[in-house]
Design an enzyme around this catalytic site. Sequence first.
Site, PDB file in Angstrom:
ATOM      1  N   GLY A  17       0.830  -1.204   0.000  1.00 16.87           N
ATOM      2  CA  GLY A  17       0.000   0.000   0.000  1.00 16.87           C
ATOM      3  C   GLY A  17       0.859   1.245   0.000  1.00 16.87           C
ATOM      4  O   GLY A  17       2.087   1.182  -0.010  1.00 16.87           O
ATOM      5  N   GLY A  20       0.288   9.558  -0.313  1.00 19.36           N
ATOM      6  CA  GLY A  20       1.087  10.695  -0.723  1.00 19.36           C
ATOM      7  C   GLY A  20       2.323  10.886   0.117  1.00 19.36           C
ATOM      8  O   GLY A  20       3.302  11.476  -0.331  1.00 19.36           O
ATOM      9  N   MET A  21       2.325  10.353   1.336  1.00 24.05           N
ATOM     10  CA  MET A  21       3.427  10.597   2.247  1.00 24.05           C
ATOM     11  C   MET A  21       4.377   9.412   2.375  1.00 24.05           C
ATOM     12  O   MET A  21       5.580   9.594   2.542  1.00 24.05           O
ATOM     13  CB  MET A  21       2.884  10.938   3.626  1.00 24.05           C
ATOM     14  CG  MET A  21       3.954  11.330   4.626  1.00 24.05           C
ATOM     15  SD  MET A  21       3.266  11.622   6.256  1.00 24.05           S
ATOM     16  CE  MET A  21       2.750   9.975   6.692  1.00 24.05           C
ATOM     17  N   ALA A  22       3.870   8.189   2.310  1.00 23.18           N
ATOM     18  CA  ALA A  22       4.704   7.025   2.598  1.00 23.18           C
ATOM     19  C   ALA A  22       4.233   5.824   1.783  1.00 23.18           C
ATOM     20  O   ALA A  22       3.146   5.811   1.231  1.00 23.18           O
ATOM     21  CB  ALA A  22       4.660   6.701   4.092  1.00 23.18           C
ATOM     22  N   LYS A  39       6.282   1.216   7.248  1.00 25.66           N
ATOM     23  CA  LYS A  39       5.901   2.427   6.522  1.00 25.66           C
ATOM     24  C   LYS A  39       7.168   3.246   6.293  1.00 25.66           C
ATOM     25  O   LYS A  39       7.827   3.670   7.246  1.00 25.66           O
ATOM     26  CB  LYS A  39       4.856   3.222   7.294  1.00 25.66           C
ATOM     27  CG  LYS A  39       4.487   4.537   6.624  1.00 25.66           C
ATOM     28  CD  LYS A  39       3.224   5.128   7.220  1.00 25.66           C
ATOM     29  CE  LYS A  39       1.996   4.367   6.800  1.00 25.66           C
ATOM     30  NZ  LYS A  39       0.743   5.023   7.188  1.00 25.66           N
ATOM     31  N   ASP A 133      -6.431  12.437  12.355  1.00 25.07           N
ATOM     32  CA  ASP A 133      -6.647  11.966  10.981  1.00 25.07           C
ATOM     33  C   ASP A 133      -7.514  10.703  10.971  1.00 25.07           C
ATOM     34  O   ASP A 133      -7.245   9.765  10.223  1.00 25.07           O
ATOM     35  CB  ASP A 133      -5.303  11.694  10.302  1.00 25.07           C
ATOM     36  CG  ASP A 133      -5.448  11.616   8.773  1.00 25.07           C
ATOM     37  OD1 ASP A 133      -6.423  12.192   8.242  1.00 25.07           O
ATOM     38  OD2 ASP A 133      -4.608  10.989   8.130  1.00 25.07           O
TER      39      ASP A 133
END
Length: 626
Positions: A17, A20-22, A39, A133
């Site tokens: 998976g 946008g960040m990791a 991650k 979040d």
Amino acid sequence: MIEKTLGNRYTILEEIGGGGMAVVYRARDTLLNRIVAIKVLRPEFSGHNDFVRRFRREAQAAASLSHPNIVSIYDVGQQNGLYYIVMEYIEGKTLKELIKLKAPMPPMEVIEIGKQICDALECAHKNKIVHRDIKSHNIIITPEGRVKVADFGIARATADTTITNTGSVFGSVHYFSPEQARSDMVDERSDIYSLGVVLYEALAGKLPFEGQTPVAIALKQIQDSPSPISNIIPGFPEELEAIIEKCMAKSPDERFQSAAELKRELNEVSQHSDIVNFKPSELEHTLVLNNTQKEQFSKTSPKIQNSVSRKARKSSIFRNIAIVLLVIALFSAFSYLGAVWARKYFEVPEVSVPNVIGKSEEEASAELAQKNLKYTADRVFDKAPDGQVIDQDPKGGETVKVNHPPISLVISKGPKTSKVPRIVGSSEQDGIAMLTNNGFAVGSISREYSDEFPEGVILDQNPRADLSLPEGTAINFTVSLGPEIKQSNTPVLIGKTLDDAKKLLEEQKLQIGTITKKSSDAVPENTVMDQSPRPGDPIGPEGTVDLVVSSGPLKIKKLNLSIPLPSKPSEFAIKVIVSDDLDENRLVYNKRHTPQDSPLIIPIEGAGVMNVEVWLDNTLLLKESY
């Protein structure tokens, strides 16, 4: 990245998976032989020092959370510019995936999921951690129905980026609380709002607010009330709808004030028969409530009914606010939020942020108050003393407006303490793994002999087990070398009689090995001539000593060997070979003969046992001992 090893123990197996960040990978922890999820921060964020600092700081804070409904964080590290978080690997689907497959979901299933999310949030909020979040993408449902809330700790780092700078926030704007959209102070009640959006999405099969741009969606979060679920699904139970509406109240004061309070309300409505028996597929296409539903709604807790009535009274106010904000948003078309433009448009005084790192929270609070600045505090375990400020954002010396969002302070809770594990009785490798997994460092390792513990097993540790000590404390331990083999010197046996040598060996608990007899003109018969090991050599307990014992002077004996010869028509060679105490394989006779020489008499002599071989050409004719 596939097959790459991070931290000398995490081998990447496959990508599972990313966002946008990791990017998230499935990996194997080779030290503990288990599957984990890793991650890895995307390279474009790795060069941003503040972002990396918050990423690691918040992940480490989240690692302190231990709850069955929270994805565990095992480790945080970096290697060659790659920053990564090692997490519990969960088999299952995200709630987002389940919503796509099953929406609208049955209320009882959504209530059960909501209660487990409340448990996770209650644990986090008690530890002064706000998720920031919560969204259906971050909720994982295992095949057994266990809810796991993911991405604790990195949400703060995500929120530090703006809508105009990166797409990493865009996926969350649908779940933002109004205060997040306005860049106001965020607390535990912001998570309650986001959870309300998640429950709305699962029950209605759609998000409460949609728009063509993130800005448009953010404005709706600030201004608009979501369409009632009963308008989307006719006959939807109003008592459950009221709970969702209270979660999504624009003002934090009008929401549930804690996750525990929300869970109590979900528990209460889960007892109502109309919710237990309600299935979206069996709805009648009508918006009119029957009498039974109205009666059940009247039994709903007064808090929820008051929330609904307050929302009705305020709906007109929100519409007026919406008009004003819409005008601001249109006027500031190139700004992602009208509030930002407003602060820039008006001449708001600016102040220099004081540097409060290293000061106590009381001192920091006083200095910020002198500048008319407020602050929020994240409390994390650190080697700094309890109550000391270890980081701040913005940094000291930066210029901000006095109505700037509260200064973010990171305050130490002191070193995190853990109980020292008992490693006595474990192997050296297992002991090291137990220490590192509990947050302790490996101290000095000594080794000593032990009759009680086998070789390679830990026999002592310092500090001892079960003491509560700061994480990172070095634990010293001692590893067994097994039983000690005590050495002694081999006694002098040469020159002693065989009986005296045996007696001396028996007294020293040594064993007699091979006894070899050898003739000697100088050493008396039955006297030790040589030994192995040599006198003075080290020898272990129950060691064995081989002896060479004199058989006395050589005694020469003579005999006549009578050899019958075959009746061959031609000549043949006769050879005689003797092996005795004098020599081995000694050729004593070698002549040619004819059958007429039979019987052949050959005189021979030797010492001790004489082994005689008679050869006719290349054929063994006779073999005897004398």
